[in-house]
Design an enzyme around this catalytic site. Structure first.
Site, PDB file in Angstrom:
ATOM      1  N   ASP A 274       0.830  -1.217   0.000  1.00 22.98           N
ATOM      2  CA  ASP A 274       0.000   0.000   0.000  1.00 22.98           C
ATOM      3  C   ASP A 274       0.861   1.262   0.000  1.00 22.98           C
ATOM      4  O   ASP A 274       1.997   1.250   0.471  1.00 22.98           O
ATOM      5  CB  ASP A 274      -0.921   0.016   1.244  1.00 22.98           C
ATOM      6  CG  ASP A 274      -0.132  -0.099   2.539  1.00 22.98           C
ATOM      7  OD1 ASP A 274       0.834  -0.897   2.589  1.00 22.98           O
ATOM      8  OD2 ASP A 274      -0.460   0.604   3.513  1.00 22.98           O
ATOM      9  N   GLU A 275       0.281   2.303  -0.518  1.00 25.61           N
ATOM     10  CA  GLU A 275       0.806   3.658  -0.399  1.00 25.61           C
ATOM     11  C   GLU A 275       2.308   3.793  -0.678  1.00 25.61           C
ATOM     12  O   GLU A 275       3.013   4.494   0.042  1.00 25.61           O
ATOM     13  CB  GLU A 275       0.521   4.201   1.016  1.00 25.61           C
ATOM     14  CG  GLU A 275      -0.945   4.277   1.328  1.00 25.61           C
ATOM     15  CD  GLU A 275      -1.224   4.683   2.771  1.00 25.61           C
ATOM     16  OE1 GLU A 275      -2.129   5.490   2.970  1.00 25.61           O
ATOM     17  OE2 GLU A 275      -0.542   4.197   3.687  1.00 25.61           O
TER      18      GLU A 275
HETATM   19  C1  NGO Z   1      -4.142   3.194   5.624  1.00 29.26           C
HETATM   20  C2  NGO Z   1      -2.638   3.046   5.583  1.00 29.26           C
HETATM   21  C3  NGO Z   1      -2.043   2.725   6.939  1.00 29.26           C
HETATM   22  C4  NGO Z   1      -2.626   3.627   8.010  1.00 29.26           C
HETATM   23  C5  NGO Z   1      -4.140   3.509   8.008  1.00 29.26           C
HETATM   24  C6  NGO Z   1      -4.768   4.424   9.044  1.00 29.26           C
HETATM   25  C7  NGO Z   1      -3.615   1.237   4.670  1.00 29.26           C
HETATM   26  C8  NGO Z   1      -3.825  -0.055   4.004  1.00 29.26           C
HETATM   27  N1  NGO Z   1      -2.503   1.938   4.672  1.00 29.26           N
HETATM   28  O1  NGO Z   1      -4.572   1.841   5.403  1.00 29.26           O
HETATM   29  O2  NGO Z   1      -0.657   2.865   6.884  1.00 29.26           O
HETATM   30  O3  NGO Z   1      -2.139   3.247   9.262  1.00 29.26           O
HETATM   31  O4  NGO Z   1      -4.675   3.823   6.744  1.00 29.26           O
HETATM   32  O5  NGO Z   1      -6.153   4.346   9.078  1.00 29.26           O
END
Ligand code: NGO
Length: 459
Positions: A274-275
Protein backbone atom coordinates in the site's frame (compact mmCIF):
# COMPACT_ATOMS: atom_id res chain seq x y z
CA UNK A 1 -20.17 -31.15 35.51
CA UNK A 2 -18.65 -33.54 32.98
CA UNK A 3 -17.63 -32.90 29.41
CA UNK A 4 -17.46 -35.99 27.22
CA UNK A 5 -15.83 -36.06 23.86
CA UNK A 6 -16.24 -38.68 21.23
CA UNK A 7 -13.42 -41.12 21.51
CA UNK A 8 -10.93 -41.12 18.67
CA UNK A 9 -12.48 -38.12 16.90
CA UNK A 10 -9.82 -35.66 15.81
CA UNK A 11 -8.48 -33.33 18.43
CA UNK A 12 -11.75 -33.00 20.32
CA UNK A 13 -9.98 -33.53 23.61
CA UNK A 14 -8.31 -30.14 23.21
CA UNK A 15 -11.62 -28.46 22.51
CA UNK A 16 -13.13 -30.21 25.52
CA UNK A 17 -10.23 -28.97 27.64
CA UNK A 18 -10.72 -25.44 26.35
CA UNK A 19 -14.42 -25.52 27.19
CA UNK A 20 -13.68 -26.97 30.62
CA UNK A 21 -11.20 -24.16 31.29
CA UNK A 22 -13.72 -21.50 30.30
CA UNK A 23 -16.51 -23.08 32.34
CA UNK A 24 -14.27 -23.35 35.38
CA UNK A 25 -13.33 -19.69 35.06
CA UNK A 26 -16.97 -18.69 34.90
CA UNK A 27 -18.29 -20.98 37.59
CA UNK A 28 -15.47 -21.83 39.93
CA UNK A 29 -16.55 -25.49 39.44
CA UNK A 30 -14.12 -28.05 38.44
CA UNK A 31 -15.17 -29.69 35.23
CA UNK A 32 -14.02 -33.19 34.31
CA UNK A 33 -13.37 -34.22 30.78
CA UNK A 34 -13.47 -37.79 29.55
CA UNK A 35 -13.72 -39.74 26.32
CA UNK A 36 -17.00 -41.50 25.56
CA UNK A 37 -17.91 -44.22 23.08
CA UNK A 38 -21.48 -42.97 22.74
CA UNK A 39 -23.78 -40.20 23.87
CA UNK A 40 -23.97 -39.99 27.68
CA UNK A 41 -27.21 -39.39 29.59
CA UNK A 42 -26.19 -36.02 30.98
CA UNK A 43 -23.43 -33.45 30.87
CA UNK A 44 -21.89 -32.01 27.73
CA UNK A 45 -21.04 -34.19 24.76
CA UNK A 46 -18.96 -33.23 21.73
CA UNK A 47 -18.93 -35.31 18.61
CA UNK A 48 -17.81 -35.19 15.01
CA UNK A 49 -20.59 -36.01 12.57
CA UNK A 50 -20.95 -36.17 8.82
CA UNK A 51 -23.29 -33.34 7.83
CA UNK A 52 -22.57 -31.67 4.50
CA UNK A 53 -24.64 -28.58 5.24
CA UNK A 54 -22.51 -27.70 8.27
CA UNK A 55 -19.35 -27.64 6.14
CA UNK A 56 -15.87 -27.20 7.62
CA UNK A 57 -16.80 -24.85 10.42
CA UNK A 58 -20.51 -25.22 11.16
CA UNK A 59 -22.01 -26.95 14.19
CA UNK A 60 -25.24 -28.02 15.76
CA UNK A 61 -25.74 -27.20 19.42
CA UNK A 62 -28.53 -28.93 21.34
CA UNK A 63 -29.13 -27.69 24.84
CA UNK A 64 -31.48 -30.13 26.55
CA UNK A 65 -32.55 -30.31 30.16
CA UNK A 66 -29.77 -32.72 31.13
CA UNK A 67 -27.54 -33.02 28.13
CA UNK A 68 -25.82 -30.50 25.92
CA UNK A 69 -24.64 -31.90 22.60
CA UNK A 70 -22.23 -30.13 20.28
CA UNK A 71 -21.96 -31.84 16.91
CA UNK A 72 -19.85 -30.71 13.98
CA UNK A 73 -17.94 -31.93 10.99
CA UNK A 74 -14.62 -30.81 12.48
CA UNK A 75 -12.86 -29.72 15.63
CA UNK A 76 -13.25 -26.12 14.55
CA UNK A 77 -17.02 -26.58 14.35
CA UNK A 78 -17.10 -28.05 17.86
CA UNK A 79 -15.00 -25.12 19.09
CA UNK A 80 -17.52 -22.66 17.62
CA UNK A 81 -20.40 -24.64 19.09
CA UNK A 82 -18.66 -24.39 22.46
CA UNK A 83 -18.34 -20.61 22.01
CA UNK A 84 -22.05 -20.28 21.33
CA UNK A 85 -22.82 -22.42 24.36
CA UNK A 86 -20.59 -20.19 26.50
CA UNK A 87 -22.34 -17.11 25.14
CA UNK A 88 -25.66 -18.53 26.27
CA UNK A 89 -24.46 -18.73 29.89
CA UNK A 90 -24.34 -16.15 32.57
CA UNK A 91 -20.75 -15.08 33.17
CA UNK A 92 -19.42 -14.89 36.74
CA UNK A 93 -22.62 -16.16 38.27
CA UNK A 94 -22.75 -15.37 41.98
CA UNK A 95 -21.88 -18.34 44.11
CA UNK A 96 -25.43 -18.97 45.10
CA UNK A 97 -26.83 -18.38 41.65
CA UNK A 98 -27.36 -21.42 39.44
CA UNK A 99 -26.39 -21.42 35.85
CA UNK A 100 -29.23 -21.03 33.50
CA UNK A 101 -29.46 -21.30 29.77
CA UNK A 102 -32.47 -21.79 27.52
CA UNK A 103 -33.08 -25.23 26.02
CA UNK A 104 -32.52 -24.73 22.35
CA UNK A 105 -31.24 -26.23 19.11
CA UNK A 106 -28.97 -24.09 16.97
CA UNK A 107 -27.65 -25.04 13.56
CA UNK A 108 -25.08 -22.55 12.46
CA UNK A 109 -22.38 -22.15 9.82
CA UNK A 110 -20.39 -19.21 8.48
CA UNK A 111 -21.08 -17.02 5.50
CA UNK A 112 -17.37 -16.54 4.73
CA UNK A 113 -14.36 -18.77 5.32
CA UNK A 114 -12.00 -15.87 6.19
CA UNK A 115 -13.04 -13.81 9.21
CA UNK A 116 -10.19 -11.67 10.37
CA UNK A 117 -8.91 -9.02 12.68
CA UNK A 118 -5.72 -7.08 11.99
CA UNK A 119 -3.46 -5.61 14.63
CA UNK A 120 -0.80 -3.06 13.74
CA UNK A 121 2.04 -3.82 16.14
CA UNK A 122 4.43 -1.60 14.18
CA UNK A 123 3.17 1.92 15.01
CA UNK A 124 2.89 0.95 18.65
CA UNK A 125 4.23 -2.33 19.87
CA UNK A 126 1.96 -4.75 21.76
CA UNK A 127 3.38 -7.42 24.06
CA UNK A 128 2.89 -11.15 23.60
CA UNK A 129 0.50 -11.06 26.54
CA UNK A 130 -1.60 -8.35 24.86
CA UNK A 131 -1.69 -10.28 21.62
CA UNK A 132 -2.85 -13.40 23.47
CA UNK A 133 -5.68 -11.47 25.06
CA UNK A 134 -6.67 -10.24 21.62
CA UNK A 135 -6.63 -13.83 20.35
CA UNK A 136 -8.88 -14.93 23.21
CA UNK A 137 -11.30 -12.11 22.52
CA UNK A 138 -11.56 -12.64 18.77
CA UNK A 139 -11.90 -16.41 19.26
CA UNK A 140 -15.05 -15.77 21.30
CA UNK A 141 -16.63 -14.36 18.15
CA UNK A 142 -15.57 -17.24 15.90
CA UNK A 143 -13.06 -15.18 13.98
CA UNK A 144 -10.41 -17.37 12.42
CA UNK A 145 -7.63 -15.04 11.21
CA UNK A 146 -5.24 -12.76 13.08
CA UNK A 147 -3.35 -10.58 10.61
CA UNK A 148 -0.26 -9.10 12.26
CA UNK A 149 1.10 -5.94 10.62
CA UNK A 150 4.71 -6.64 11.63
CA UNK A 151 6.63 -3.84 9.95
CA UNK A 152 6.15 -0.24 9.01
CA UNK A 153 8.05 3.04 8.91
CA UNK A 154 8.06 3.28 12.69
CA UNK A 155 9.12 -0.23 13.62
CA UNK A 156 10.25 -3.70 12.63
CA UNK A 157 8.65 -6.18 15.03
CA UNK A 158 9.91 -9.68 14.26
CA UNK A 159 13.36 -11.16 14.68
CA UNK A 160 15.03 -12.09 11.38
CA UNK A 161 18.14 -14.09 12.19
CA UNK A 162 19.91 -13.34 8.91
CA UNK A 163 19.29 -9.57 9.25
CA UNK A 164 19.63 -8.89 13.00
CA UNK A 165 19.79 -5.10 12.77
CA UNK A 166 16.14 -5.03 11.65
CA UNK A 167 15.14 -5.50 15.25
CA UNK A 168 18.31 -4.21 16.95
CA UNK A 169 17.84 -0.86 15.27
CA UNK A 170 14.45 -0.97 13.54
CA UNK A 171 12.63 -2.44 16.54
CA UNK A 172 13.92 0.19 18.93
CA UNK A 173 11.19 2.79 18.82
CA UNK A 174 7.58 3.51 17.87
CA UNK A 175 5.21 6.41 17.21
CA UNK A 176 5.88 9.11 19.77
CA UNK A 177 9.42 7.86 20.45
CA UNK A 178 8.65 5.11 22.99
CA UNK A 179 10.93 2.13 23.28
CA UNK A 180 9.12 -0.10 20.76
CA UNK A 181 9.95 -3.78 20.87
CA UNK A 182 9.79 -6.90 18.78
CA UNK A 183 8.91 -10.59 18.96
CA UNK A 184 11.70 -13.12 18.98
CA UNK A 185 11.09 -16.01 16.61
CA UNK A 186 10.26 -18.13 19.63
CA UNK A 187 7.70 -15.62 20.85
CA UNK A 188 6.15 -15.37 17.39
CA UNK A 189 5.88 -19.16 17.31
CA UNK A 190 4.19 -19.02 20.71
CA UNK A 191 1.63 -16.56 19.33
CA UNK A 192 1.04 -18.73 16.26
CA UNK A 193 0.48 -21.81 18.45
CA UNK A 194 -1.78 -20.00 20.89
CA UNK A 195 -3.86 -18.80 17.94
CA UNK A 196 -3.89 -22.24 16.33
CA UNK A 197 -5.29 -23.80 19.50
CA UNK A 198 -8.21 -21.41 19.09
CA UNK A 199 -8.64 -22.20 15.39
CA UNK A 200 -7.09 -18.91 14.36
CA UNK A 201 -4.57 -18.67 11.52
CA UNK A 202 -1.90 -16.00 11.79
CA UNK A 203 -1.23 -13.99 8.63
CA UNK A 204 2.13 -12.21 8.93
CA UNK A 205 2.53 -8.96 7.02
CA UNK A 206 5.79 -7.39 5.98
CA UNK A 207 4.76 -4.18 4.25
CA UNK A 208 6.82 -3.32 1.13
CA UNK A 209 8.17 -1.60 -0.90
CA UNK A 210 6.76 1.47 0.92
CA UNK A 211 6.21 1.69 4.69
CA UNK A 212 9.79 0.49 5.13
CA UNK A 213 11.64 3.27 6.94
CA UNK A 214 12.47 1.02 9.90
CA UNK A 215 14.22 -1.48 7.60
CA UNK A 216 15.92 1.32 5.63
CA UNK A 217 17.20 2.82 8.87
CA UNK A 218 18.60 -0.55 9.91
CA UNK A 219 20.55 -1.34 6.72
CA UNK A 220 22.06 1.46 4.62
CA UNK A 221 22.48 -0.96 1.69
CA UNK A 222 18.73 -1.19 1.20
CA UNK A 223 18.62 2.51 0.26
CA UNK A 224 19.24 3.63 -3.32
CA UNK A 225 21.68 6.27 -2.11
CA UNK A 226 23.33 3.90 0.36
CA UNK A 227 22.54 6.18 3.28
CA UNK A 228 20.38 4.97 6.16
CA UNK A 229 17.68 7.44 7.21
CA UNK A 230 16.92 8.25 10.84
CA UNK A 231 14.34 6.18 12.67
CA UNK A 232 10.88 7.68 12.30
CA UNK A 233 8.39 8.26 15.12
CA UNK A 234 5.75 10.40 13.39
CA UNK A 235 2.57 9.29 11.63
CA UNK A 236 3.00 10.34 8.00
CA UNK A 237 2.67 7.68 5.33
CA UNK A 238 4.01 7.18 1.81
CA UNK A 239 7.54 8.60 2.09
CA UNK A 240 9.75 5.48 2.14
CA UNK A 241 10.66 2.82 -0.40
CA UNK A 242 13.00 -0.10 -0.71
CA UNK A 243 15.44 0.32 -3.60
CA UNK A 244 13.75 -1.79 -6.28
CA UNK A 245 16.70 -1.96 -8.67
CA UNK A 246 19.30 -3.24 -6.22
CA UNK A 247 19.74 -7.01 -6.10
CA UNK A 248 20.36 -6.95 -2.38
CA UNK A 249 16.75 -5.85 -1.93
CA UNK A 250 15.57 -9.19 -3.30
CA UNK A 251 18.06 -11.10 -1.17
CA UNK A 252 16.63 -9.24 1.81
CA UNK A 253 13.03 -10.03 0.84
CA UNK A 254 13.91 -13.65 0.20
CA UNK A 255 15.53 -14.05 3.62
CA UNK A 256 12.70 -12.32 5.43
CA UNK A 257 9.97 -14.28 3.67
CA UNK A 258 11.86 -17.55 4.08
CA UNK A 259 12.36 -17.11 7.83
CA UNK A 260 8.83 -15.98 8.55
CA UNK A 261 7.21 -18.54 6.22
CA UNK A 262 9.08 -21.30 8.04
CA UNK A 263 7.49 -20.23 11.34
CA UNK A 264 4.01 -19.78 9.90
CA UNK A 265 1.87 -22.85 9.25
CA UNK A 266 -0.98 -20.87 7.64
CA UNK A 267 -1.18 -20.63 3.85
CA UNK A 268 -0.75 -16.86 3.50
CA UNK A 269 1.97 -14.22 3.51
CA UNK A 270 0.85 -10.58 3.36
CA UNK A 271 3.22 -8.33 1.41
CA UNK A 272 1.51 -5.00 2.12
CA UNK A 273 2.08 -3.02 -1.07
CA UNK A 274 0.00 0.00 0.00
CA UNK A 275 0.81 3.66 -0.40
CA UNK A 276 4.19 3.29 -2.11
CA UNK A 277 3.97 6.92 -3.17
CA UNK A 278 7.70 7.40 -3.71
CA UNK A 279 8.20 4.23 -5.75
CA UNK A 280 7.88 4.86 -9.52
CA UNK A 281 4.93 2.90 -10.96
CA UNK A 282 7.08 0.64 -13.15
CA UNK A 283 9.44 -0.03 -10.27
CA UNK A 284 6.49 -0.92 -8.09
CA UNK A 285 5.14 -3.39 -10.63
CA UNK A 286 8.57 -4.95 -11.16
CA UNK A 287 9.15 -5.24 -7.41
CA UNK A 288 5.78 -6.71 -6.48
CA UNK A 289 5.98 -9.21 -9.33
CA UNK A 290 9.32 -10.46 -8.05
CA UNK A 291 8.10 -10.55 -4.48
CA UNK A 292 5.09 -12.63 -5.49
CA UNK A 293 7.45 -15.22 -6.94
CA UNK A 294 9.55 -15.21 -3.79
CA UNK A 295 6.48 -15.81 -1.65
CA UNK A 296 5.40 -18.66 -3.92
CA UNK A 297 8.91 -20.16 -3.72
CA UNK A 298 8.48 -20.33 0.03
CA UNK A 299 5.18 -22.12 -0.30
CA UNK A 300 2.79 -19.30 0.62
CA UNK A 301 0.00 -17.45 -1.12
CA UNK A 302 0.16 -13.71 -1.45
CA UNK A 303 -2.23 -11.26 0.15
CA UNK A 304 -1.69 -7.55 -0.48
CA UNK A 305 -3.54 -4.27 -0.05
CA UNK A 306 -5.64 -3.32 -3.08
CA UNK A 307 -2.78 -1.48 -4.85
CA UNK A 308 -1.16 -4.81 -5.71
CA UNK A 309 -3.90 -5.39 -8.29
CA UNK A 310 -1.71 -3.27 -10.61
CA UNK A 311 0.80 -6.10 -11.09
CA UNK A 312 0.54 -9.44 -12.96
CA UNK A 313 -1.15 -11.38 -10.27
CA UNK A 314 -0.19 -14.99 -9.85
CA UNK A 315 -2.98 -17.47 -9.30
CA UNK A 316 -4.19 -17.67 -5.74
CA UNK A 317 -3.38 -14.04 -4.90
CA UNK A 318 -5.81 -12.17 -2.69
CA UNK A 319 -6.42 -8.43 -2.79
CA UNK A 320 -7.43 -6.72 0.42
CA UNK A 321 -9.87 -3.95 -0.42
CA UNK A 322 -9.37 -1.01 1.89
CA UNK A 323 -9.76 2.13 -0.20
CA UNK A 324 -9.70 1.91 -3.97
CA UNK A 325 -12.62 0.39 -5.84
CA UNK A 326 -10.81 0.55 -9.20
CA UNK A 327 -7.84 -1.39 -7.91
CA UNK A 328 -10.11 -3.95 -6.35
CA UNK A 329 -12.19 -4.58 -9.46
CA UNK A 330 -8.99 -4.67 -11.52
CA UNK A 331 -7.79 -7.45 -9.22
CA UNK A 332 -11.07 -9.32 -9.56
CA UNK A 333 -10.74 -9.05 -13.34
CA UNK A 334 -7.35 -10.72 -13.04
CA UNK A 335 -8.87 -13.58 -11.06
CA UNK A 336 -7.95 -12.49 -7.55
CA UNK A 337 -10.18 -13.08 -4.57
CA UNK A 338 -10.95 -10.24 -2.22
CA UNK A 339 -10.83 -9.63 1.51
CA UNK A 340 -13.25 -6.85 2.37
CA UNK A 341 -11.78 -4.25 4.75
CA UNK A 342 -13.42 -1.03 3.56
CA UNK A 343 -11.85 1.76 5.59
CA UNK A 344 -15.12 3.69 5.78
CA UNK A 345 -16.91 0.73 7.42
CA UNK A 346 -14.37 -1.69 8.84
CA UNK A 347 -11.37 0.30 10.09
CA UNK A 348 -11.35 -0.03 13.85
CA UNK A 349 -9.02 2.95 14.17
CA UNK A 350 -11.72 5.27 12.82
CA UNK A 351 -13.35 7.28 15.59
CA UNK A 352 -16.92 6.54 16.61
CA UNK A 353 -17.78 10.22 16.46
CA UNK A 354 -16.19 13.63 16.92
CA UNK A 355 -15.85 13.15 20.65
CA UNK A 356 -13.83 9.90 20.52
CA UNK A 357 -10.55 10.64 22.30
CA UNK A 358 -8.49 8.18 20.22
CA UNK A 359 -8.31 7.21 16.59
CA UNK A 360 -8.42 8.90 13.20
CA UNK A 361 -11.26 9.98 10.93
CA UNK A 362 -9.79 10.27 7.46
CA UNK A 363 -12.30 7.64 6.23
CA UNK A 364 -15.16 9.06 8.31
CA UNK A 365 -16.67 8.29 11.68
CA UNK A 366 -17.80 4.74 12.33
CA UNK A 367 -20.51 4.49 14.94
CA UNK A 368 -21.49 0.97 15.94
CA UNK A 369 -24.52 0.87 13.61
CA UNK A 370 -22.51 2.16 10.64
CA UNK A 371 -19.87 -0.52 11.22
CA UNK A 372 -22.56 -3.21 11.29
CA UNK A 373 -24.86 -2.01 8.54
CA UNK A 374 -23.10 -2.99 5.35
CA UNK A 375 -22.96 -6.01 3.20
CA UNK A 376 -19.73 -7.24 1.62
CA UNK A 377 -21.50 -8.69 -1.38
CA UNK A 378 -23.21 -5.48 -2.45
CA UNK A 379 -20.74 -2.83 -1.30
CA UNK A 380 -18.56 -2.66 -4.39
CA UNK A 381 -19.99 -2.94 -7.87
CA UNK A 382 -18.09 -5.64 -9.69
CA UNK A 383 -17.21 -7.55 -6.53
CA UNK A 384 -19.72 -10.34 -6.02
CA UNK A 385 -20.07 -12.92 -3.27
CA UNK A 386 -18.08 -15.47 -5.29
CA UNK A 387 -15.13 -13.10 -5.49
CA UNK A 388 -15.01 -12.56 -1.75
CA UNK A 389 -12.90 -14.72 0.53
CA UNK A 390 -14.01 -12.89 3.64
CA UNK A 391 -14.02 -9.87 5.87
CA UNK A 392 -11.33 -8.32 8.05
CA UNK A 393 -11.45 -5.45 10.51
CA UNK A 394 -8.04 -3.76 10.89
CA UNK A 395 -6.84 -1.81 13.90
CA UNK A 396 -4.05 0.58 12.92
CA UNK A 397 -2.19 1.84 15.94
CA UNK A 398 -0.92 5.35 15.24
CA UNK A 399 -3.00 6.60 18.18
CA UNK A 400 -3.42 3.36 20.12
CA UNK A 401 -0.72 2.88 22.73
CA UNK A 402 -1.94 0.13 25.07
CA UNK A 403 -4.45 -2.70 25.50
CA UNK A 404 -7.10 -0.52 27.18
CA UNK A 405 -7.09 1.87 24.25
CA UNK A 406 -7.11 -1.06 21.88
CA UNK A 407 -10.19 -2.53 23.56
CA UNK A 408 -11.98 0.81 23.50
CA UNK A 409 -11.68 1.03 19.72
CA UNK A 410 -12.32 -2.65 19.08
CA UNK A 411 -15.36 -3.06 21.34
CA UNK A 412 -18.23 -3.06 20.80
CA UNK A 413 -17.63 -2.97 17.04
CA UNK A 414 -15.78 -6.27 16.70
CA UNK A 415 -18.75 -8.62 17.25
CA UNK A 416 -20.48 -6.76 14.40
CA UNK A 417 -17.68 -7.59 11.95
CA UNK A 418 -17.66 -11.15 13.22
CA UNK A 419 -21.39 -11.34 12.56
CA UNK A 420 -20.94 -9.95 9.03
CA UNK A 421 -18.43 -12.74 8.41
CA UNK A 422 -20.64 -15.40 9.91
CA UNK A 423 -24.26 -14.57 9.21
CA UNK A 424 -26.06 -14.11 5.91
CA UNK A 425 -27.30 -10.58 5.18
CA UNK A 426 -30.91 -11.75 5.20
CA UNK A 427 -30.56 -12.68 8.87
CA UNK A 428 -28.81 -9.49 9.96
CA UNK A 429 -30.73 -6.53 11.20
CA UNK A 430 -29.51 -3.58 13.28
CA UNK A 431 -32.73 -3.22 15.27
CA UNK A 432 -32.44 -6.69 16.74
CA UNK A 433 -28.64 -6.68 16.80
CA UNK A 434 -28.55 -3.59 19.01
CA UNK A 435 -30.71 -5.36 21.59
CA UNK A 436 -28.52 -8.46 21.51
CA UNK A 437 -25.45 -6.26 21.84
CA UNK A 438 -26.98 -4.43 24.78
CA UNK A 439 -27.57 -7.75 26.56
CA UNK A 440 -24.04 -8.73 25.77
CA UNK A 441 -22.67 -5.62 27.52
CA UNK A 442 -22.66 -7.45 30.85
CA UNK A 443 -20.32 -9.98 29.31
CA UNK A 444 -17.91 -7.21 28.24
CA UNK A 445 -17.97 -5.99 31.84
CA UNK A 446 -17.43 -9.45 33.24
CA UNK A 447 -14.43 -9.93 30.98
CA UNK A 448 -13.10 -6.51 31.97
CA UNK A 449 -13.25 -5.30 28.40
CA UNK A 450 -12.88 -1.54 28.20
CA UNK A 451 -15.63 -0.79 25.66
CA UNK A 452 -17.30 2.27 24.21
CA UNK A 453 -20.85 2.65 25.49
CA UNK A 454 -22.36 3.82 22.26
CA UNK A 455 -25.53 5.87 22.77
CA UNK A 456 -27.05 3.95 19.89
CA UNK A 457 -27.13 0.74 21.92
CA UNK A 458 -29.58 0.44 24.85
CA UNK A 459 -27.05 -0.93 27.33
C1 NGO B 1 -4.14 3.19 5.62
C2 NGO B 1 -2.64 3.05 5.58
C3 NGO B 1 -2.04 2.73 6.94
C4 NGO B 1 -2.63 3.63 8.01
C5 NGO B 1 -4.14 3.51 8.01
C6 NGO B 1 -4.77 4.42 9.04
C7 NGO B 1 -3.61 1.24 4.67
C8 NGO B 1 -3.82 -0.05 4.00
N1 NGO B 1 -2.50 1.94 4.67
O1 NGO B 1 -4.57 1.84 5.40
O2 NGO B 1 -0.66 2.86 6.88
O3 NGO B 1 -2.14 3.25 9.26
O4 NGO B 1 -4.67 3.82 6.74
O5 NGO B 1 -6.15 4.35 9.08
Amino acid sequence: MDIYYQEGAGDLEKTALYLAGQLDDISGFSTNIRPAGSEPGKGIYMQVIDDAELGDEGYELNIGKKLVTISAGSDAGCFYGAQTFLQSLLVKADDDELFSTPTVTIRDYPEYSYRGFMLDVARHFFSVEDVKRVIDLIAMYKMNVLHLHLSDDQGWRIEIKSWPMLTDIGGGTEVGGGEGGYYTQEQYTGIVEYAHERHITVVPEIDMPGHTNAALASYADLNCDGVAPELYTGTDVGFSTLCTDKEITYQFVDDVVREIAALTPGPWFHIGGDESHVTAHDDYVYFVNRVQDIVADHGKKVIGWDEIANVNMVEGTTVQYWDDVENTTLGVGKGARVIMSPAAYAYLDMQYDKSTPLGLHWAGYIEVDHGYNWDPETLVEGVAKDNIMGVEAPLWSETITNIDELEYMVFPRLPGYAEIGWTSPSLRDWDTYRLRLANHGQRFDDLDINFYRSPRVPW
